[in-house]
Design a protein around this motif. Structure first.
Motif, PDB file in Angstrom:
ATOM      1  N   HIS A  19       0.838  -1.102  -0.144  1.00 15.30           N
ATOM      2  CA  HIS A  19      -0.108  -0.007   0.031  1.00 15.30           C
ATOM      3  C   HIS A  19       0.942   1.402   0.146  1.00 15.30           C
ATOM      4  O   HIS A  19       0.772   2.203  -0.659  1.00 15.30           O
ATOM      5  N   ASN A  22       2.748   1.677  -3.399  1.00 12.13           N
ATOM      6  CA  ASN A  22       1.879   2.325  -4.271  1.00 12.13           C
ATOM      7  C   ASN A  22       1.544   3.822  -4.105  1.00 12.13           C
ATOM      8  O   ASN A  22       1.506   4.513  -5.017  1.00 12.13           O
ATOM      9  N   TRP A  23       1.419   4.187  -2.915  1.00  9.26           N
ATOM     10  CA  TRP A  23       1.134   5.581  -2.620  1.00  9.26           C
ATOM     11  C   TRP A  23       2.344   6.443  -2.859  1.00  9.26           C
ATOM     12  O   TRP A  23       2.170   7.561  -3.554  1.00  9.26           O
ATOM     13  N   ARG A  44       0.411   3.419   7.467  1.00  9.27           N
ATOM     14  CA  ARG A  44      -0.407   2.453   6.542  1.00  9.27           C
ATOM     15  C   ARG A  44      -0.241   1.080   7.582  1.00  9.27           C
ATOM     16  O   ARG A  44      -1.325   0.477   7.684  1.00  9.27           O
ATOM     17  N   TRP A  48      -3.604  -0.885   8.723  1.00 14.01           N
ATOM     18  CA  TRP A  48      -3.774  -2.249   8.482  1.00 14.01           C
ATOM     19  C   TRP A  48      -3.681  -3.275   9.659  1.00 14.01           C
ATOM     20  O   TRP A  48      -4.187  -4.177   9.919  1.00 14.01           O
ATOM     21  N   ASN A  90      -9.957  -0.306  -0.852  1.00 18.78           N
ATOM     22  CA  ASN A  90      -8.697  -0.236  -1.475  1.00 18.78           C
ATOM     23  C   ASN A  90      -8.475  -1.383  -2.437  1.00 18.78           C
ATOM     24  O   ASN A  90      -9.430  -2.304  -2.193  1.00 18.78           O
ATOM     25  N   HIS A  92      -5.129  -2.778  -4.765  1.00 11.87           N
ATOM     26  CA  HIS A  92      -3.632  -2.476  -5.015  1.00 11.87           C
ATOM     27  C   HIS A  92      -3.037  -3.728  -5.689  1.00 11.87           C
ATOM     28  O   HIS A  92      -3.609  -4.804  -5.226  1.00 11.87           O
TER      29      HIS A  92
END
Length: 181
Positions: A19, A22-23, A44, A48, A90, A92
């Motif tokens: 995550h 990707n951000w 993150r 999670w 989400n 991803h």
């Protein structure tokens, strides 16, 4: 071959890593550079850890792997909104796996999960940052429609312009064809 598994608390760090990566790639220039440089992973990871330690009612988090490698995941909240239906919070795909059909398979799987849970015929929706034009184009190619402007209170303190993107009730049928659960 890709393998599916429901996420557990033991997967939190790995999900957070994908995550955050990707951000860092997608939101460079949108989110604060100092946030993306380092704090994003810890932020993150906390998200999670909390989601998987104390899931919201109905929450579904699924992973797709190639061997032991996490290549994608999604987080779904069935029957989340009375008008829009099921919320895909989400979705991803790891950078090296993008463009290979993994995103489509994640959407197929989410739609199949919704059907298995007996929640149809509600639609599916998500939010996409307005500046994330590749993701928006992907969703539109898969039959979604851009519904309305919204905003996201990003964890770096900014307010980011988004779109509500949705598939109508019955619009999920095409996704469930060929989905593996």
């Amino acid at each position: 071959m890709l393998n599916w598994q429901a996420a557990t608390l033991a997967d939190a760090a790995e999900i957070a890593q994908l995550h955050a990566a990707n951000w860092q790639r997608t939101y460079a220039g949108q989110l604060a550079a100092d946030f993306l440089a380092e704090p994003v992973l810890a932020e993150r990871a906390a998200v999670w850890q909390q989601r998987l330690a104390a899931p919201s009612p109905g929450q579904q988090v699924w992973l797709v792997r190639a061997g032991a490698t996490l290549v994608g995941f999604y987080c779904l909240y069935p029957a989340h909104h009375p008008q829009w239906g099921h919320y895909l919070d989400n979705l991803h795909v790891a950078t090296g796996w993008q463009g290979q059909g993994v995103g489509r398979q994640l959407l197929q799987h989410a739609a199949a999960q919704v059907a298995l849970l007996g929640y149809d015929p509600q639609g599916l929706y998500l939010y996409c940052n307005q500046a994330n034009t590749p993701a928006l184009a992907f969703y539109l190619r898969l039959g979604a429609s851009q519904q309305e402007a919204a905003s996201w209170a990003a964890p770096d303190g900014q307010t980011i312009a988004t779109w509500r993107v949705s598939w109508p009730a019955g619009g999920l049928d095409d996704f469930t064809k060929g989905a593996r659960t």
